[in-house]
Write an enzyme that holds these catalytic residues in place. Sequence first.
Site, PDB file in Angstrom:
ATOM      1  N   GLU A 169       1.696 -10.165   0.495  1.00 28.97           N
ATOM      2  CA  GLU A 169       2.106  -8.771   0.505  1.00 28.97           C
ATOM      3  C   GLU A 169       3.568  -8.715   0.970  1.00 28.97           C
ATOM      4  OE1 GLU A 169      -0.589  -6.061   2.502  1.00 28.97           O
ATOM      5  OE2 GLU A 169       0.409  -4.312   1.652  1.00 28.97           O
ATOM      6  N   HIS A 187       1.610  -8.824  -3.521  1.00 30.45           N
ATOM      7  CA  HIS A 187       0.604  -7.764  -3.337  1.00 30.45           C
ATOM      8  C   HIS A 187       1.355  -6.454  -3.120  1.00 30.45           C
ATOM      9  CE1 HIS A 187      -3.412  -6.254  -2.455  1.00 30.45           C
ATOM     10  NE2 HIS A 187      -2.845  -5.502  -1.527  1.00 30.45           N
ATOM     11  N   ASP A 224       0.851  -1.196   0.000  1.00 31.63           N
ATOM     12  CA  ASP A 224       0.000   0.000   0.000  1.00 31.63           C
ATOM     13  C   ASP A 224       0.888   1.249   0.000  1.00 31.63           C
ATOM     14  OD1 ASP A 224       0.895  -0.476   2.620  1.00 31.63           O
ATOM     15  OD2 ASP A 224      -0.841   0.489   3.534  1.00 31.63           O
ATOM     16  N   ASP A 254       0.692 -17.499  -4.397  1.00 31.37           N
ATOM     17  CA  ASP A 254       1.428 -16.487  -5.158  1.00 31.37           C
ATOM     18  C   ASP A 254       0.484 -15.794  -6.132  1.00 31.37           C
ATOM     19  OD1 ASP A 254       3.303 -14.882  -6.320  1.00 31.37           O
ATOM     20  OD2 ASP A 254       4.259 -16.489  -7.484  1.00 31.37           O
TER      21      ASP A 254
HETATM   22  O1  G3I Z   1      -0.700 -13.266  16.877  1.00 33.98           O
HETATM   23  C1  G3I Z   1      -1.981 -13.844  16.596  1.00 33.98           C
HETATM   24  C2  G3I Z   1      -1.922 -15.336  16.831  1.00 33.98           C
HETATM   25  O2  G3I Z   1      -1.670 -15.600  18.171  1.00 33.98           O
HETATM   26  C3  G3I Z   1      -3.253 -15.954  16.381  1.00 33.98           C
HETATM   27  O3  G3I Z   1      -3.175 -17.341  16.503  1.00 33.98           O
HETATM   28  C4  G3I Z   1      -3.502 -15.564  14.934  1.00 33.98           C
HETATM   29  C5  G3I Z   1      -4.836 -16.097  14.408  1.00 33.98           C
HETATM   30  O4  G3I Z   1      -5.913 -15.336  14.808  1.00 33.98           O
HETATM   31  O5  G3I Z   1      -3.516 -14.162  14.804  1.00 33.98           O
HETATM   32  C6  G3I Z   1      -2.321 -13.547  15.170  1.00 33.98           C
HETATM   33  O6  G3I Z   1      -2.432 -12.172  15.026  1.00 33.98           O
HETATM   34  C7  G3I Z   1      -2.485 -11.677  13.719  1.00 33.98           C
HETATM   35  C8  G3I Z   1      -1.362 -10.681  13.565  1.00 33.98           C
HETATM   36  O7  G3I Z   1      -1.432 -10.055  12.329  1.00 33.98           O
HETATM   37  C9  G3I Z   1       0.007 -11.363  13.643  1.00 33.98           C
HETATM   38  O8  G3I Z   1       1.020 -10.414  13.571  1.00 33.98           O
HETATM   39  C10 G3I Z   1      -3.823 -11.027  13.466  1.00 33.98           C
HETATM   40  O9  G3I Z   1      -4.835 -12.007  13.490  1.00 33.98           O
HETATM   41  C11 G3I Z   1      -3.785 -10.329  12.141  1.00 33.98           C
HETATM   42  O10 G3I Z   1      -5.001  -9.683  11.894  1.00 33.98           O
HETATM   43  C12 G3I Z   1      -2.653  -9.352  12.098  1.00 33.98           C
HETATM   44  O11 G3I Z   1      -2.506  -8.884  10.811  1.00 33.98           O
HETATM   45  C13 G3I Z   1      -1.905  -7.633  10.599  1.00 33.98           C
HETATM   46  C14 G3I Z   1      -2.566  -7.068   9.349  1.00 33.98           C
HETATM   47  O12 G3I Z   1      -1.930  -5.869   8.991  1.00 33.98           O
HETATM   48  C15 G3I Z   1      -4.040  -6.799   9.521  1.00 33.98           C
HETATM   49  O13 G3I Z   1      -4.254  -5.783  10.439  1.00 33.98           O
HETATM   50  C16 G3I Z   1      -0.420  -7.825  10.363  1.00 33.98           C
HETATM   51  O14 G3I Z   1       0.251  -8.177  11.567  1.00 33.98           O
HETATM   52  C17 G3I Z   1       0.203  -6.580   9.815  1.00 33.98           C
HETATM   53  O15 G3I Z   1       1.523  -6.874   9.423  1.00 33.98           O
HETATM   54  C18 G3I Z   1      -0.591  -6.078   8.613  1.00 33.98           C
HETATM   55  O16 G3I Z   1      -0.047  -4.891   8.207  1.00 33.98           O
HETATM   56  C19 G3I Z   1      -0.498  -4.356   6.968  1.00 33.98           C
HETATM   57  C20 G3I Z   1      -0.954  -2.934   7.264  1.00 33.98           C
HETATM   58  O17 G3I Z   1      -2.116  -2.993   8.068  1.00 33.98           O
HETATM   59  C21 G3I Z   1      -1.181  -2.137   6.001  1.00 33.98           C
HETATM   60  N1  G3I Z   1      -0.035  -2.202   5.150  1.00 33.98           N
HETATM   61  C22 G3I Z   1       0.333  -3.536   4.766  1.00 33.98           C
HETATM   62  C23 G3I Z   1       0.645  -4.387   5.967  1.00 33.98           C
HETATM   63  C24 G3I Z   1       1.037  -5.805   5.595  1.00 33.98           C
HETATM   64  O18 G3I Z   1      -0.005  -6.594   5.159  1.00 33.98           O
HETATM   65  O1  9MR Z   2      -4.081  -3.583  -0.183  1.00 32.61           O
HETATM   66  C1  9MR Z   2      -4.370  -3.606   1.203  1.00 32.61           C
HETATM   67  C2  9MR Z   2      -3.198  -4.182   1.952  1.00 32.61           C
HETATM   68  O2  9MR Z   2      -2.077  -3.354   1.821  1.00 32.61           O
HETATM   69  C3  9MR Z   2      -3.561  -4.421   3.404  1.00 32.61           C
HETATM   70  O3  9MR Z   2      -2.532  -5.121   4.068  1.00 32.61           O
HETATM   71  C4  9MR Z   2      -4.833  -5.215   3.500  1.00 32.61           C
HETATM   72  C5  9MR Z   2      -5.299  -5.481   4.917  1.00 32.61           C
HETATM   73  O4  9MR Z   2      -5.533  -4.368   5.636  1.00 32.61           O
HETATM   74  O5  9MR Z   2      -5.877  -4.571   2.798  1.00 32.61           O
HETATM   75  C6  9MR Z   2      -5.603  -4.410   1.432  1.00 32.61           C
HETATM   76  O6  9MR Z   2      -6.644  -3.718   0.837  1.00 32.61           O
HETATM   77  C7  9MR Z   2      -7.792  -4.470   0.572  1.00 32.61           C
HETATM   78  C8  9MR Z   2      -8.920  -3.980   1.463  1.00 32.61           C
HETATM   79  O7  9MR Z   2      -8.616  -4.264   2.810  1.00 32.61           O
HETATM   80  C9  9MR Z   2     -10.215  -4.603   1.045  1.00 32.61           C
HETATM   81  N1  9MR Z   2     -10.485  -4.351  -0.359  1.00 32.61           N
HETATM   82  C10 9MR Z   2      -9.444  -4.904  -1.231  1.00 32.61           C
HETATM   83  C11 9MR Z   2      -8.093  -4.311  -0.913  1.00 32.61           C
HETATM   84  C12 9MR Z   2      -6.995  -5.029  -1.718  1.00 32.61           C
HETATM   85  O8  9MR Z   2      -7.016  -4.765  -3.024  1.00 32.61           O
END
Ligand code: G3I
Ligand code: 9MR
Length: 565
Positions: free
Chosen positions: A543, A488, A161, A534
Site C-alpha cells: 500500500e 494497493h 483507501d 508487488d
Molecule cells: O512496532 C511493532 C513492532 O515492534 C513489532 O515487532 C511488529 C510485529 O508485530 O509490529 C509492529 O507494529 C505494527 C505497526 O503497524 C508498525 O507501525 C503493527 O503490528 C501493525 O499492525 C501496524 O500496522 C498499521 C496498519 O495500519 C494496521 O493497523 C500501520 O502502522 C499503519 O500504517 C496502517 O495504516 C493503514 C490505515 O489503517 C488505513 N489506511 C491505510 C494505511 C496503510 O496501510
Molecule cells: O484496503 C484496506 C487498506 O487500505 C488497509 O490498510 C488494510 C488494513 O486495515 O485493509 C484493507 O482492506 C482490506 C480489509 O481490511 C479486509 N478485506 C479486504 C480489504 C482489501 O481489499
Amino acid sequence: SANLTPKSNQIGYYPESDKIAIVPENEASKFHLRDVETGGVVYWGVLGASEEYSLSGETVKVADFSDFETPGSYSLWVDGGSRSYEFEIKNGVYEELSKGLTKALYYNRASVPLLQTYAGKWARQAGHPDDEVIIHPSAASEGRPANSTISSPGGWYDAGDFNKYVVPISSSISHMLLAYEQFPDYFETQTLNIPESSNTMPDVLDEALFALRWLLTMQDPGDGGVYHKLTHAGFQGNVMPHQATAPRYVVQKSTPATLDFAAVMAQAARVYEPMLPEFADSALTAAEDAWQWAQEKPEVAYKQGSTDNPAPGTINYEFDPDISTGEYGGSDFSDERFWATSELYITTGEDSYYDAGGWSNTGVSGWGNVQALGLFSLLQNRTNLTAVAQSDTAAMKQALVSAFDWYVGAGENSPYRSPFGIESWQFSWGSNGGAGNIGMSMLMLYQTTGNEKYYEAAIDVMDYLMGRNAIAYSYVTGFGEQSPMHIHHRQSEGDNVREPVPGWVAGGANPYNQSQDCGESAYNSDLPALSYLDAYCSYSTNEITTYWNSPFIYMTAALEAMTSD
Ligand code: G3I
Ligand code: 9MR
C-alpha cells in the site's frame, strides 16, 4: 527469493557522496562500471569480503566506487555477466524524485477532479464531495447531535483507501513544512504542475495548504476538540473515488488527533504568516483551542471496536454503525503533547507552552510517535527561542545523538551498509516509512552537528529505498528500472492505466501480515528483508500512504538543497 542482480540505487548518486552497491551470491572478486551510451568500461574496483545477511539469507559483497566522480549514466557489472540496473552520477540526482514524491499527494486529493493538464493519463473525476458528512453517534455534541451533518471537503486520501485521518496527515504536512522552513530557497523554484502553480506561493506550500484547509474543518467549533477521522464505515471495494458513494462519518474526538492538529496548525501559523496572514491567524486560534480541549481531556483514546467485538477497555460498545477502517490508536500521548507544546511555544514565544511539554528518550518517529518532530522544530528554530528552551538545546541535540548514533554505527557494519535493514525488528508494516524517518533524523543531526557521517547515513537510506535492498526494487512508483506496478491504491488499480500513479513510496518489506492479505503461499519468502510482494492484494507491503512519502519529500529536498553543484 533474493534478487541476484547487483543492487545499486536505481536513480543514482551525487558525484561527491559515497557510492555503494551490493553484490549477492557471486564468486567474482572484481566489478566494473560501464558507460551506458558508449558501453566502455570507465572504472574497475575490487569487491569486499563475503558477508552473511541473515534477514534475506544472502551472502553479499560490497562494491564501493565512492572515488569515481565523473557524471554520466552507468551500470555496474561483475564477472560472469550480471549487471545492476542503470543509474546516474550527477548533481541534482534527486530533483525529479523530489517533485514526484510531492506531486503524488496531488493525485490523492479528495473532492476535486484531477484535470488532464495536471494529471495526464491519471486524470479522473472528483470523488467524495464530503459536504454532507454524518456526525457518528460517538462524535455527538450539544451543538452537533448524532446524525446531523457537517461539510468537510478536500484533503488527501490517506493511502490506497478513501478515508481521511487526522493523526497521520498531521505528520505528513509537518514534514513538508519543516522542509520548507529549513530550505525556503530550494522551494522557490520547484514547480509541480498543480492547479496553484501559477500563484506566487511555492507549490509545496500550496499542496500542504490543500490538506490544512480540510484539517481545519475537523475541529468541533463548539469545544475545540478534533474528530479522529472522516471515514466510510468500512473499507470500500476496488473502485475509482467517485464510485465509492457509501455514507461518510466523522467519529469521536480524541486526544492524539487534537494534539497533532494543534501541533501542525501552530507550525502552519508561522510558516504561512508572511504569505497568508488571515489563514495563519485562523490556524493559530484553532491550535490554541485544540490545546485547551486537550488540557481538559488529556487521555481520550480512540479505540475501535464493534458491537460484536468491542475494543479492549470499552464497556457497552453501542455505536451504530460499527466503524472498521484504520484505527491509528495508541494510549500514551506524552509525545503528541510534547510536539503540540513545542510548536505552540515556537510560534507564540510563550514559555508556559514549553513548560507544559517535556521529552524523554526519542525513538524513530512515525504516525504513533511524534516526539522527534517537536525536537526537529525546536532545533530548527533554536536561535529564536526564549531563554527557558535556549538552555536546553544542547540536551535536545544529545537526545537525537544518543538515539541515532546506534543506527549509524550498526549500519556501517551491516552487510547492506545502511542504517535501515540492520535488524529484523525494523521490518514491519510501513517499513519504508520507518527508513525515511531515520533518514530525517540523520539530516537534522547533520545540520545541527556538521558531522558528515549523518549525511552519508541519509544517503544510505535513500540508496535502500531506490534499490540497494534485497529484492532490488526501487520502491517508488515510476522511478527506477524496477519499481512497484501493482500498489494497493484503489485508483491505480481501477483506472485502466497500466502504470500506477507515479511518485508513491510502497510500504515495504513486512513479514507479519502475509496470511491476512495475499496468503503466505503468494509470497516468495517470509524472511524479513524479502517479505514484499508487488501485488494489489498485498496491503501490508504494497500500500502507499502520505506519511511514507513525506519523510522522503523532506529528505530529497534537504539533500538537493545542501548538496552543492
Ligand atoms: O512496532 C511493532 C513492532 O515492534 C513489532 O515487532 C511488529 C510485529 O508485530 O509490529 C509492529 O507494529 C505494527 C505497526 O503497524 C508498525 O507501525 C503493527 O503490528 C501493525 O499492525 C501496524 O500496522 C498499521 C496498519 O495500519 C494496521 O493497523 C500501520 O502502522 C499503519 O500504517 C496502517 O495504516 C493503514 C490505515 O489503517 C488505513 N489506511 C491505510 C494505511 C496503510 O496501510
Ligand atoms: O484496503 C484496506 C487498506 O487500505 C488497509 O490498510 C488494510 C488494513 O486495515 O485493509 C484493507 O482492506 C482490506 C480489509 O481490511 C479486509 N478485506 C479486504 C480489504 C482489501 O481489499
